[in-house]
Design an enzyme around this catalytic site. Structure first.
Site, PDB file in Angstrom:
ATOM      1  N   GLU A  81       0.817  -1.182   0.013  1.00 63.80           N
ATOM      2  CA  GLU A  81      -0.200   0.033  -0.039  1.00 63.80           C
ATOM      3  C   GLU A  81       0.712   1.324  -0.040  1.00 63.80           C
ATOM      4  OE1 GLU A  81      -2.204  -3.613   1.105  1.00 63.80           O
ATOM      5  OE2 GLU A  81      -0.378  -2.688   2.351  1.00 63.80           O
ATOM      6  N   PRO A 279      13.271 -12.731   1.805  1.00 64.23           N
ATOM      7  CA  PRO A 279      12.072 -13.256   2.611  1.00 64.23           C
ATOM      8  C   PRO A 279      11.069 -11.582   3.072  1.00 64.23           C
ATOM      9  CG  PRO A 279      14.052 -13.966   3.906  1.00 64.23           C
ATOM     10  CD  PRO A 279      14.440 -13.184   2.681  1.00 64.23           C
ATOM     11  N   ARG A 280       9.982 -11.935   2.891  1.00 70.91           N
ATOM     12  CA  ARG A 280       8.999 -11.114   3.149  1.00 70.91           C
ATOM     13  C   ARG A 280       9.025 -10.032   4.458  1.00 70.91           C
ATOM     14  NH1 ARG A 280       5.655  -7.531   0.021  1.00 70.91           N
ATOM     15  NH2 ARG A 280       3.877  -6.687   1.240  1.00 70.91           N
ATOM     16  N   GLY A 324      13.550  -2.851   1.722  1.00 68.43           N
ATOM     17  CA  GLY A 324      13.435  -1.733   0.737  1.00 68.43           C
ATOM     18  C   GLY A 324      14.463  -1.838  -0.620  1.00 68.43           C
ATOM     19  N   GLU A 325      15.115  -2.854  -0.564  1.00 70.47           N
ATOM     20  CA  GLU A 325      16.269  -3.241  -1.716  1.00 70.47           C
ATOM     21  C   GLU A 325      15.981  -4.044  -2.601  1.00 70.47           C
ATOM     22  OE1 GLU A 325      20.378  -1.795  -0.439  1.00 70.47           O
ATOM     23  OE2 GLU A 325      19.770  -3.433   0.805  1.00 70.47           O
ATOM     24  N   ASN A 349       2.418  -8.951  -4.696  1.00 69.63           N
ATOM     25  CA  ASN A 349       2.239  -8.236  -6.057  1.00 69.63           C
ATOM     26  C   ASN A 349       3.486  -8.360  -6.816  1.00 69.63           C
ATOM     27  OD1 ASN A 349       1.715  -6.280  -8.012  1.00 69.63           O
ATOM     28  ND2 ASN A 349       2.172  -4.640  -6.514  1.00 69.63           N
ATOM     29  N   GLU A 352       6.245  -5.481  -9.801  1.00 67.83           N
ATOM     30  CA  GLU A 352       7.595  -5.056  -9.678  1.00 67.83           C
ATOM     31  C   GLU A 352       8.488  -5.742 -10.720  1.00 67.83           C
ATOM     32  OE1 GLU A 352       8.687  -5.238  -5.563  1.00 67.83           O
ATOM     33  OE2 GLU A 352       8.265  -3.235  -5.149  1.00 67.83           O
TER      34      GLU A 352
END
Length: 443
Positions: A81, A279-280, A324-325, A349, A352
Site C-alpha cells: 500500500e 523473505p517478506r 526496501g532493496e 504483488n 515490480e
C-alpha cells in the site's frame, strides 16, 4: 462551496453494536496479553511505535502541522500500500504545494519504506481502534482529508472521523473472495459505517459492486494504483551484483517469500543458478539464514557480502537481509519468483518484476491480487505454478530465453497499458479538500 457533511451514524451502530465491538476488542487484547508482552520485548516487532498506536504523538520527530495548514492523512497498511501511494503523494504535493501529507502504516516494514520515501517527519504508526487513540491523532493532525489505501476499515476510526466532520476517502479499494463472506455476515455493522465515507474508488467493477452492496455510497471502479509505480531505478547494490555474478550464470530472484515457502522451494530450484532469496518479513532473516546454512550450498547474506564483494559463482545462494532493496534487484533475474502464493497465503504483488520486463512465476494462491493476476493471465504475461509444477516451469523458461523474454515483454506492456489510475484518483480527491470544520470531541 462547502463540503456536504457526512451522513449521521445510525444509533444502532453508535450504541449497542459499537459497545459490543469495543468490549470484544478489549477482551481480545486481554486474551492475547502474553503474546503482546513477548512482542513488546526490545527485539519484538511491535515494540517500535507501540506508544504511537495508543495515541502518543512523537513531537520530537513528527513535524507538527501549522495553524490553518491544509493537512492530508494517508493510511497505507504495509509495503504494498505504501508503494501504491507513492505516485499519488507526489501528485498531491504537486497539486497542493502548500499542503502537508502525513502517512501512517500498520506494519514495521511498511513504516521503514514510508520513512524512506516520504521522510520520517511525516510518517507514523496508525492508531489502535480505540476512541482515545484515534481522537489524539485527529486532534494533532487536524486533517482536511483522510485517504485510506485499499479496504482498511476500522469501525471506531470511521465513527470518530464522521463525528469530527473529516471527509474519508477510500482508494484502490478491494474485497477479496476470501473476505467477502465475512463482510456479508456483518453487513448490518458495515452498512451504516461505510455510509459515512465521502468517496470510494475501487480497483475493479466487482469490487465496486461488493462495496455498494455493503453500503458504500456510489462506489466506482477507477483502476489500480499499483500499475502507476514506475519501474525501480538501478542502485549501487544492483551494479555491484551485476559485476560480481559470473558471466552467463542464470539468476533466480525469489522475492517476498513467507514462512515455510523457502524450505519448499529450495529443493526444487536448479542448483546451477545464482539464487537470491528475499523473505517478506525482516524478523525471519535469521531463520532463513539457518535454512541456507543447512542446505550445503555456498551462500552469503548480502549485508556481509557487500562489505567485501567477491565473485559469485553459479550455485550460490544469496540472502537479501535488508528492507526496501528488493525491487531493483529483480533486474538481475532470468526468472522472477514472487512468493506468498505457494502456501495459499494470498500471494504478493507481481508488478515490480513485471514492470521490468521479467518473466514472473507465482503460486496458485493469489487471491489478494486477483485483479492484477487475471489481467496478466489474459495477456499470457505470467506463469502460475503449484509446487509440483514449479521445477518444470522454471526449467522451461531458463532453457528458452526467447520465450522468457517474450513473456516478460508482455508483462511490461500490461503494466504500461493499465496505468493512469493516479490521475483519476487525484481528480476525484481534490473536490473534497474544503476548509476543515471545527473538531468536536465526540461522546
Amino acid at each position: 462551496m462547502n463540503r456536504t457533511p457526512p451522513p449521521r451514524l445510525l444509533p444502532s451502530v453508535t450504541t449497542p453494536l459499537l459497545t459490543l465491538y469495543s468490549a470484544a476488542l478489549v477482551l481480545a487484547l486481554a486474551a492475547t496479553a502474553p503474546w503482546w508482552l513477548r512482542e513488546l520485548r526490545p527485539a519484538g516487532k511491535y515494540r517500535e511505535g507501540f506508544a504511537e498506536r495508543l495515541g502518543r504523538i512523537p513531537r520530537r520527530r513528527l513535524h507538527a502541522p501549522a495553524a490553518g495548514e491544509v493537512t492530508l492523512w494517508i493510511h497505507a497498511v504495509s509495503v504494498g500500500e505504501v508503494l501504491a501511494a507513492v505516485p499519488l503523494v507526489a501528485a498531491l504535493r504537486s497539486a497542493l504545494p502548500h499542503a502537508r501529507c502525513y502517512v501512517s502504516t500498520t506494519t514495521r516494514t511498511g513504516q521503514q519504506i514510508a520513512r524512506a520515501r516520504f521522510g520520517a517527519d511525516s510518517v507514523f504508526y496508525y492508531p489502535a481502534d480505540f476512541a482515545f487513540a484515534v481522537r489524539a491523532w485527529l486532534r494533532f493532525l487536524r486533517p482536511s482529508l483522510v485517504v485510506l489505501v485499499e479496504s482498511e476499515f476500522w469501525p471506531r476510526f470511521l465513527i470518530e472521523a464522521a463525528r469530527t466532520g473529516v471527509p474519508v476517502a477510500v482508494i484502490n479499494a478491494r474485497i477479496s473472495d476470501r473476505s467477502w463472506p465475512r463482510y456479508q455476515r456483518l453487513a448490518a455493522l458495515w452498512r451504516p459505517l461505510l455510509g459515512t465515507l465521502s468517496l470510494v474508488l475501487a480497483q475493479s467493477d466487482r469490487d465496486a459492486q461488493r462495496l455498494r452492496a455493503l453500503g458504500a455510497p456510489a462506489a466506482s471502479a477507477i483502476g489500480n494504483l499499483k500499475y502507476d509505480l514506475p519501474p525501480p531505478l538501478p542502485t549501487p547494490l544492483l551494479d555491484q551484483l551485476r559485476q560480481a555474478i559470473q558471466a552467463g550464470a542464470p539468476v533466480l530472484v525469489c522475492g517476498s517469500t513467507l514462512a515455510g515457502e523457502e524450505a519448499l522451494l529450495l529443493p526444487l530450484l536448479p542448483e546451477h543458478t545464482v539464487t537470491l532469496l528475499a523473505p517478506r518479513h525482516p524478523e525471519r532473516f535469521d531463520e532463513v539464514a539457518a535454512l541456507l546454512q543447512a542446505s550445503g550450498r555456498p551462500w552469503s547474506p548480502l549485508s556481509l557480502w557487500r562489505r567485501d564483494p567477491q565473485p559469485i559463482a553459479p550455485g550460490t545462494l544469496l540472502l537479501l537481509d535488508s528492507v526496501g532493496e528488493l525491487a531493483p534487484l529483480y533486474a538481475l533475474a532470468q526468472v522472477a519468483i514472487v512468493g506468498g502464493g505457494f502456501l495459499h497465503a494470498g500471494g504478493h504483488n507481481p508488478l515490480e518484476p513485471a514492470s521490468l520486463g521479467k518473466p514472473v512465476v507465482i503460486g496458485t494462491g493469489y487471491a489478494n491480487f486477483l485483479e492484477i493476476v487475471t489481467t496478466l493471465r489474459a495477456a499470457d504475461a505470467i506463469r502460475i505454478a503449484g509446487l509440483p509444477e514449479i521445477q518444470q516451469t522454471i526449467a522451461h523458461l531458463l532453457a528458452d530465453p526467447a520465450q522468457a523474454a517474450a513473456l516478460g515483454e508482455r508483462a511490461r506492456a500490461v503494466c504500461a497499458a493499465s496505468s493512469g489510475a493516479t490521475s483519476r484518483v487525484l481528480s476525484a480527491l481534490l473536490p473534497l479538500l474544503q476548509p476543515q470544520p471545527a473538531l468536536g470531541t465526540g461522546a
